[in-house]
Design an enzyme around this catalytic site. Sequence first.
Site, short mmCIF file in Angstrom:
data_model
loop_
_atom_site.label_atom_id
_atom_site.label_comp_id
_atom_site.label_asym_id
_atom_site.label_seq_id
_atom_site.Cartn_x
_atom_site.Cartn_y
_atom_site.Cartn_z
N SER A 174 0.82 -1.19 0.00
CA SER A 174 0.00 0.00 0.00
C SER A 174 0.86 1.27 0.00
O SER A 174 1.77 1.38 -0.82
CB SER A 174 -0.97 -0.04 1.19
OG SER A 174 -1.99 0.93 1.04
N ASP A 384 -8.35 -5.40 -6.66
CA ASP A 384 -8.12 -4.18 -5.88
C ASP A 384 -8.51 -2.97 -6.71
O ASP A 384 -7.89 -2.71 -7.76
CB ASP A 384 -6.64 -4.12 -5.48
CG ASP A 384 -6.26 -2.82 -4.80
OD1 ASP A 384 -7.17 -2.12 -4.31
OD2 ASP A 384 -5.05 -2.51 -4.75
N HIS A 441 -6.64 -5.53 -1.88
CA HIS A 441 -5.61 -4.48 -1.76
C HIS A 441 -4.39 -4.96 -0.99
O HIS A 441 -3.27 -4.61 -1.35
CB HIS A 441 -6.20 -3.24 -1.09
CG HIS A 441 -5.20 -2.13 -0.96
ND1 HIS A 441 -4.62 -1.53 -2.06
CD2 HIS A 441 -4.65 -1.54 0.12
CE1 HIS A 441 -3.77 -0.60 -1.66
NE2 HIS A 441 -3.77 -0.59 -0.34
#
Length: 464
Positions: A174, A384, A441
Amino acid sequence: MLHLLLPLLLLISNVGPSRSAIVESLPGFPGELPFKLETGYVGVGELEEVQLFYYFVESERSPKRDPLLVWLTGGPGCSSLSSLIYEIGPMQFDFSSSSGTKPILNYNPYSWTKVANVIFLDAPVGTGFSYATTDTAYNISDTSSAAQTYEFLRKWLVSHPSFLANPLYITGDSYSGVVIPIIVKNIQDGIEAGHQPQMNLVGYTLGNPVTCDEKDMSFRIPYANKMALVSDELYETTKTDCNGDFQNVDPTNGACLTDLEMVSLCLEKIFLAQVLEPSCNLISPNHTRLKWSRSLLEEDTVDIVSMPHQSRPWCRPANYIYSYIWANDEKVQEALGIRTGTKQEWNRCNHTLSYTKDVLNAVVYHEYLSEKTLRALVYSGDHDLAIPYVATLDWIRSLNLTLEGSWSPWFVEGQIAGYSILYSKNSKYDLTFTTIKGGGHTAPEYKPQQCLAMVDRWFSYYPL
């Protein structure tokens, strides 16, 4: 080797060595831990005003030979404990046995510690259990956080010299996609400058990485079109009316604004982290941001807690409630060696960081690193919407690397686990990009078995 490193410790530390302890048991985990866990603080910065907290888990296979990973969670401001429990660490919540205020933990058979030593670092300062001794030390940025992590690692290796020879990888997912290449550059520059201790840097891994906020978000719309969340007609109209720019919209361009409102209607009830899972996001109708470009951090656990139990579906953020209960338990903090009074409350993600994003596009760092002898693994959960795989592929292709093969499937237990492609440069640098089929994600949270197989093969220089 230790007697040679002691003068170095005094040189790079203003106060003294890092403080650490071995944790043999934890509340909620039955019996002794079946893995070696060390926790502690390392002071960095001027007068060591910043105290970075870490969890270190030794490899369960061969601590002396397996890679050493430094793992950073995203946010910025999300605790590494979240990654340890929900993604790649050796323990996880047993949701079927947990209830109320008594979370139960069990062993994660797909932990990356099966094949690697992992330092889970609470960085930047203010994240997890990391803290500062002055108010001004909480002011942090992409570049200063990267510098502090580099200092942390130098000091940690001085106090753990037996890991100096292990292959070193800087890893995370991330928002850490912005900070990790800066850290790798700092390490590489330090190696070339002869800084001690000499690190055995081999490469880095990035999962669903943020690279350039603006461009990453812009790719949500073409990705949504690929996933049949936005129609071909609306996509083509929006692309034309907005001149291909979905972020820097002219406020007088009524056609573009109307198109983006239609896109928002298509996407506002979609869970950003995994498009197939239910969304519990309760963004106010008065929210000023376009809903298609909202932040992951806006999809808050508080919304889950506040919803009437009988009316809410299961949603992924509901899994995170136990982490708040567990990490704020005084007995847990005592077992982990948390310094009393340094944290009022543990949060999975700190929304109040004094953080400046001073690197708006990390591609320049990847361009620099591609000239070095390094390996990179970049992976994306292909479901994602927050940081779509097409956004990641776009910046990888901008590096002008040499394509070494075709887009190909790879398998786990006879089933396609994802699709990968290999790039290289000057016979020194190579970058593997792969999707994780069905992943969200934070891909290991959704597909732990496949992600363990991926890193096991990649660290061992095998094809995926």
